[in-house]
Design a protein around this motif. Structure first.
Motif, mmCIF file in Angstrom:
data_model
loop_
_atom_site.group_PDB
_atom_site.id
_atom_site.type_symbol
_atom_site.label_atom_id
_atom_site.label_comp_id
_atom_site.label_asym_id
_atom_site.label_seq_id
_atom_site.Cartn_x
_atom_site.Cartn_y
_atom_site.Cartn_z
ATOM 1 N N GLY A 107 51.594 45.751 33.943
ATOM 2 C CA GLY A 107 51.527 45.290 35.510
ATOM 3 C C GLY A 107 50.061 45.448 36.019
ATOM 4 O O GLY A 107 50.097 45.656 37.167
ATOM 5 N N ILE A 108 48.966 45.434 35.053
ATOM 6 C CA ILE A 108 47.705 45.620 35.409
ATOM 7 C C ILE A 108 47.318 44.449 36.483
ATOM 8 O O ILE A 108 46.649 44.635 37.539
ATOM 9 N N SER A 109 47.924 43.501 36.144
ATOM 10 C CA SER A 109 47.458 42.180 36.969
ATOM 11 C C SER A 109 48.126 42.257 38.562
ATOM 12 O O SER A 109 47.552 41.702 39.267
ATOM 13 N N LYS A 110 49.218 43.137 38.691
ATOM 14 C CA LYS A 110 49.661 43.430 39.953
ATOM 15 C C LYS A 110 48.901 44.474 40.436
ATOM 16 O O LYS A 110 48.896 45.577 39.951
ATOM 17 N N GLY A 111 48.341 44.515 41.711
ATOM 18 C CA GLY A 111 47.692 45.374 42.384
ATOM 19 C C GLY A 111 45.916 45.697 41.882
ATOM 20 O O GLY A 111 45.358 46.550 42.385
ATOM 21 N N TYR A 112 45.706 44.880 41.156
ATOM 22 C CA TYR A 112 44.223 44.828 40.728
ATOM 23 C C TYR A 112 43.605 43.453 40.619
ATOM 24 O O TYR A 112 44.002 42.469 40.228
ATOM 25 N N ASP A 113 42.309 43.477 41.057
ATOM 26 C CA ASP A 113 41.575 42.123 41.152
ATOM 27 C C ASP A 113 41.006 42.293 39.769
ATOM 28 O O ASP A 113 40.020 43.429 39.390
#
Length: 196
Positions: A107-113
């Motif tokens: 889930g790097i895409s959640k919480g990171y730009d």
């Protein structure tokens, strides 16, 4: 033909991460193996090899010439020290370190730009900056993720946690139950200290 060439060329960071998550999910039940380098000011770099399978984990490190191996199963930890030739058994505190390492890929895409910082013939180098909406105080401010083209598997992940530089690399799959289970028979003559 045009549609295919567009698929091969135009990859957004979100598409790359989504494919990486899907690939890693396929191997979820197999367990993950990786090398973790932790670089601390003054202390230098310590390298550990981690094996994670479900709730179980094994971390092997060499600290100043001493082999330290820790097994955890979610409740108990067993730590072998080669210098003392002893195994200390204790109640496990929190989640295992290697479990946390492996979780960083999820889930790097959640919480990171996420942006593509660099692209080579074989990899994408993604820069992940913590987004303002990410309220997890323990989440790193920034991560550098390298993903292999073709397989969409992570090559490495670099970040800093509490001032310690962490690099996860040599990522592979296929952990056996035996690798993550402490077996006293493999350490004949070792003193076992049960602190539970």
């Amino acid at each position: 033909f045009l549609g295919l060439s567009r698929v091969l060329v135009a990859q957004t960071p979100e598409e790359i991460l989504s494919r990486m998550d899907a690939e890693m999910d396929k191997h979820d039940k197999e367990g993950i193996i990786m090398t973790v380098d932790a670089k601390a000011p003054i202390l230098g770099t310590m390298t550990a090899k981690t094996y994670t399978l479900g709730d179980k984990a094994r971390v092997e490190a060499n600290i100043m010439g001493v082999d330290i191996i820790t097994w955890t199963d979610g409740k108990t930890s067993w730590t072998y020290n080669s210098k003392k030739n002893e195994v200390e058994i204790s109640k496990q505190k929190g989640s295992s370190e290697s479990e946390g390492d492996a979780e960083m890929f999820n889930g790097i895409s959640k919480g990171y730009d996420v942006t593509i910082d660099k692209e080579t013939a074989k990899t994408w180098e993604l820069l992940c900056k913590k987004s303002k909406s990410n309220k997890d105080k323990d989440a790193p401010k920034q991560m550098e993720l390298v993903v292999a083209k073709g397989t969409y598997m992570p090559v490495s992940l670099k970040t800093k946690i509490s001032g310690i530089g962490i690099t996860m690399r040599n990522i592979s799959f296929g952990v056996t139950e035996k690798q993550v289970t402490f077996n006293a028979n493999e350490y004949p003559g070792a003193t076992i200290i049960d602190k539970r």
